[in-house]
Design a protein around this motif. Structure first.
Motif, PDB file in Angstrom:
ATOM      1  N   VAL A   1      39.343 -26.362  53.166  1.00 10.44           N
ATOM      2  CA  VAL A   1      39.479 -27.473  51.964  1.00 10.44           C
ATOM      3  C   VAL A   1      38.786 -28.836  52.426  1.00 10.44           C
ATOM      4  CG1 VAL A   1      40.692 -28.744  50.254  1.00 10.44           C
ATOM      5  CG2 VAL A   1      41.431 -26.369  50.979  1.00 10.44           C
ATOM      6  N   ASP A   2      37.757 -29.176  51.754  1.00 12.92           N
ATOM      7  CA  ASP A   2      37.195 -30.387  52.074  1.00 12.92           C
ATOM      8  C   ASP A   2      37.150 -31.252  50.727  1.00 12.92           C
ATOM      9  OD1 ASP A   2      35.341 -29.510  50.309  1.00 12.92           O
ATOM     10  OD2 ASP A   2      33.592 -29.024  51.791  1.00 12.92           O
ATOM     11  N   ASP A   3      36.638 -32.454  51.017  1.00 13.03           N
ATOM     12  CA  ASP A   3      36.695 -33.607  49.948  1.00 13.03           C
ATOM     13  C   ASP A   3      36.084 -33.174  48.805  1.00 13.03           C
ATOM     14  OD1 ASP A   3      37.235 -36.353  49.349  1.00 13.03           O
ATOM     15  OD2 ASP A   3      35.145 -36.489  49.308  1.00 13.03           O
ATOM     16  N   GLU A   4      34.711 -32.554  48.807  1.00  9.52           N
ATOM     17  CA  GLU A   4      33.926 -31.961  47.546  1.00  9.52           C
ATOM     18  C   GLU A   4      34.953 -30.984  46.764  1.00  9.52           C
ATOM     19  OE1 GLU A   4      30.055 -29.670  46.340  1.00  9.52           O
ATOM     20  OE2 GLU A   4      30.098 -30.430  48.486  1.00  9.52           O
ATOM     21  N   LEU A   5      35.586 -30.080  47.367  1.00  3.16           N
ATOM     22  CA  LEU A   5      36.335 -28.813  46.898  1.00  3.16           C
ATOM     23  C   LEU A   5      37.712 -29.673  46.103  1.00  3.16           C
ATOM     24  CD1 LEU A   5      37.310 -26.345  45.937  1.00  3.16           C
ATOM     25  CD2 LEU A   5      38.105 -26.006  48.374  1.00  3.16           C
ATOM     26  N   ALA A   6      38.327 -30.589  46.748  1.00  3.33           N
ATOM     27  CA  ALA A   6      39.266 -31.355  46.546  1.00  3.33           C
ATOM     28  C   ALA A   6      39.152 -32.285  45.082  1.00  3.33           C
ATOM     29  CB  ALA A   6      40.118 -32.317  47.532  1.00  3.33           C
ATOM     30  N   LYS A   7      38.032 -32.829  45.153  1.00  2.00           N
ATOM     31  CA  LYS A   7      37.701 -33.605  43.888  1.00  2.00           C
ATOM     32  C   LYS A   7      37.286 -32.842  42.806  1.00  2.00           C
ATOM     33  CE  LYS A   7      35.835 -37.880  46.463  1.00  2.00           C
ATOM     34  NZ  LYS A   7      34.655 -38.616  46.946  1.00  2.00           N
ATOM     35  N   ARG A   8      36.627 -31.696  43.066  1.00  2.00           N
ATOM     36  CA  ARG A   8      36.223 -30.684  41.863  1.00  2.00           C
ATOM     37  C   ARG A   8      37.652 -30.171  41.363  1.00  2.00           C
ATOM     38  NH1 ARG A   8      34.910 -25.591  42.869  1.00  2.00           N
ATOM     39  NH2 ARG A   8      34.222 -25.759  44.980  1.00  2.00           N
ATOM     40  N   MET A   9      38.547 -29.963  42.331  1.00  3.63           N
ATOM     41  CA  MET A   9      39.862 -29.323  41.573  1.00  3.63           C
ATOM     42  C   MET A   9      40.631 -30.465  41.047  1.00  3.63           C
ATOM     43  SD  MET A   9      39.743 -26.185  41.734  1.00  3.63           S
ATOM     44  CE  MET A   9      39.038 -24.733  42.803  1.00  3.63           C
ATOM     45  N   ILE A  10      40.504 -31.748  41.453  1.00  2.00           N
ATOM     46  CA  ILE A  10      41.390 -32.853  40.671  1.00  2.00           C
ATOM     47  C   ILE A  10      40.675 -32.970  39.305  1.00  2.00           C
ATOM     48  CG2 ILE A  10      41.636 -35.409  40.927  1.00  2.00           C
ATOM     49  CD1 ILE A  10      41.692 -35.233  43.936  1.00  2.00           C
ATOM     50  N   ASP A  11      39.292 -32.992  39.102  1.00  2.40           N
ATOM     51  CA  ASP A  11      38.814 -33.184  38.145  1.00  2.40           C
ATOM     52  C   ASP A  11      39.058 -32.104  37.001  1.00  2.40           C
ATOM     53  OD1 ASP A  11      37.545 -35.410  38.557  1.00  2.40           O
ATOM     54  OD2 ASP A  11      35.576 -34.407  39.279  1.00  2.40           O
ATOM     55  N   GLN A  12      39.111 -30.623  37.674  1.00  2.00           N
ATOM     56  CA  GLN A  12      39.627 -29.551  36.687  1.00  2.00           C
ATOM     57  C   GLN A  12      40.962 -29.743  36.396  1.00  2.00           C
ATOM     58  OE1 GLN A  12      38.517 -25.419  38.368  1.00  2.00           O
ATOM     59  NE2 GLN A  12      40.676 -25.010  37.960  1.00  2.00           N
TER      60      GLN A  12
ATOM     61  N   ILE B   1      43.920 -25.479  43.562  1.00  2.00           N
ATOM     62  CA  ILE B   1      42.908 -25.082  44.607  1.00  2.00           C
ATOM     63  C   ILE B   1      43.206 -23.608  44.955  1.00  2.00           C
ATOM     64  CG2 ILE B   1      42.542 -25.705  47.168  1.00  2.00           C
ATOM     65  CD1 ILE B   1      43.263 -28.390  46.465  1.00  2.00           C
ATOM     66  N   LYS B   2      44.649 -23.353  45.373  1.00  2.00           N
ATOM     67  CA  LYS B   2      45.042 -22.105  45.701  1.00  2.00           C
ATOM     68  C   LYS B   2      44.521 -21.064  44.775  1.00  2.00           C
ATOM     69  CE  LYS B   2      48.935 -19.144  46.505  1.00  2.00           C
ATOM     70  NZ  LYS B   2      48.280 -18.225  47.714  1.00  2.00           N
TER      71      LYS B   2
ATOM     72  N   VAL C   1      47.956 -39.716  34.098  1.00  2.00           N
ATOM     73  CA  VAL C   1      47.479 -40.963  34.625  1.00  2.00           C
ATOM     74  C   VAL C   1      47.262 -41.070  36.221  1.00  2.00           C
ATOM     75  CG1 VAL C   1      49.418 -42.267  34.394  1.00  2.00           C
ATOM     76  CG2 VAL C   1      47.307 -43.361  34.465  1.00  2.00           C
ATOM     77  N   LEU C   2      48.193 -40.310  36.799  1.00  2.00           N
ATOM     78  CA  LEU C   2      48.466 -40.280  38.070  1.00  2.00           C
ATOM     79  C   LEU C   2      47.241 -39.494  38.951  1.00  2.00           C
ATOM     80  CD1 LEU C   2      52.353 -40.234  39.012  1.00  2.00           C
ATOM     81  CD2 LEU C   2      50.584 -42.184  39.143  1.00  2.00           C
ATOM     82  N   LEU C   3      46.523 -38.879  38.414  1.00  5.44           N
ATOM     83  CA  LEU C   3      45.643 -37.735  38.798  1.00  5.44           C
ATOM     84  C   LEU C   3      44.394 -38.871  39.581  1.00  5.44           C
ATOM     85  CD1 LEU C   3      45.449 -34.793  36.453  1.00  5.44           C
ATOM     86  CD2 LEU C   3      45.792 -34.693  38.893  1.00  5.44           C
ATOM     87  N   GLU C   4      44.326 -39.993  38.737  1.00  5.01           N
ATOM     88  CA  GLU C   4      43.389 -41.041  39.378  1.00  5.01           C
ATOM     89  C   GLU C   4      43.668 -41.585  40.672  1.00  5.01           C
ATOM     90  OE1 GLU C   4      40.657 -41.678  37.391  1.00  5.01           O
ATOM     91  OE2 GLU C   4      41.555 -40.390  35.617  1.00  5.01           O
TER      92      GLU C   4
END
Length: 209
Positions: A113-124, A57-58, A132-135
């Motif tokens: 930082v919002d939910d959408e940005l966080a999910k995008r960065m988790i996927d990235q 994210i950063k 496996v823990l990223l799930e």
């Protein structure tokens, strides 16, 4: 100018080694939940995925399109909320087997930082560094409210001594500890710092008696 939590938010993250009352508002967090002994090798895997997404994210925002309200910042410290599993609670006698611990680890994120940005960065992060823990990593807004906190100096195993002082302080202030669940904020890297020099913020929720 970079936002540095150690300088800008001392009241939240750098308390004295004596108890104090504090009101903690709603903050954004990346979280991941687990169970078991934190001295086991698996525990570092939980920490690793949180930091991987936090730095994604950063660094991603520094290179890409920044959201409204963006500012550069120092990544916040690791935090953990600790409890014991339901089976252990049935026979709880004041002592804890670390294998029975239940935890939610988290790293605070800036307000932009919002939910959408966080999910995008988790996927990235999942694409670049699959794990496996990223799930299990989530974005949450968490409000603690009224708490008592203090700086604990030394080994994690000696924390009961600080909690005793905090509970005595709560009683004098006519406050009641809601539960044995508590939060720890890790200002030292336990992998590099000797146990006797560790600095950990201890915090638990309270209500008026």
């Amino acid at each position: 100018m970079k936002h540095e939590w150690r300088k800008k938010e001392k009241g939240v993250y750098i308390p004295k080694n004596t108890p104090e009352i504090i009101e903690i508002p709603q903050y954004n967090f990346l979280t991941v939940e687990g169970e078991g002994n934190p001295n086991s090798e698996f525990f570092s895997e939980f920490i690793g995925v949180l930091y991987a997404v936090s730095y994604a994210i950063k660094m991603g925002l520094k290179k890409g399109t920044a959201p409204e309200g963006y500012f550069d910042y120092t990544v916040y410290p690791l935090e953990g909320v600790w409890d014991i599993n339901e089976e252990a609670k049935k026979t709880y006698n004041g002592s804890i087997n670390k294998d029975d611990l239940v935890f939610k680890l988290m790293i605070r994120q800036p307000d932009f930082v919002d939910d959408e940005l966080a999910k995008r960065m988790i996927d990235q992060t999942r694409k670049k560094k699959p794990h496996v823990l990223l799930e299990k990593v989530k974005f949450e807004k968490i409000t603690e409210g009224k708490c008592i906190q203090m700086m604990h100096l030394g080994s994690y195993d000696n924390e009961p001594e600080s909690f005793k002082v905090m509970e005595e302080f709560a009683n004098k202030e006519h406050l009641y500890r809601l539960s044995k669940v508590h939060r720890e904020i890790y200002l030292s890297d336990f992998r590099k710092v000797p146990a006797e020099k560790l600095k950990t913020v201890l915090r638990f929720k309270v209500v008026s008696k």
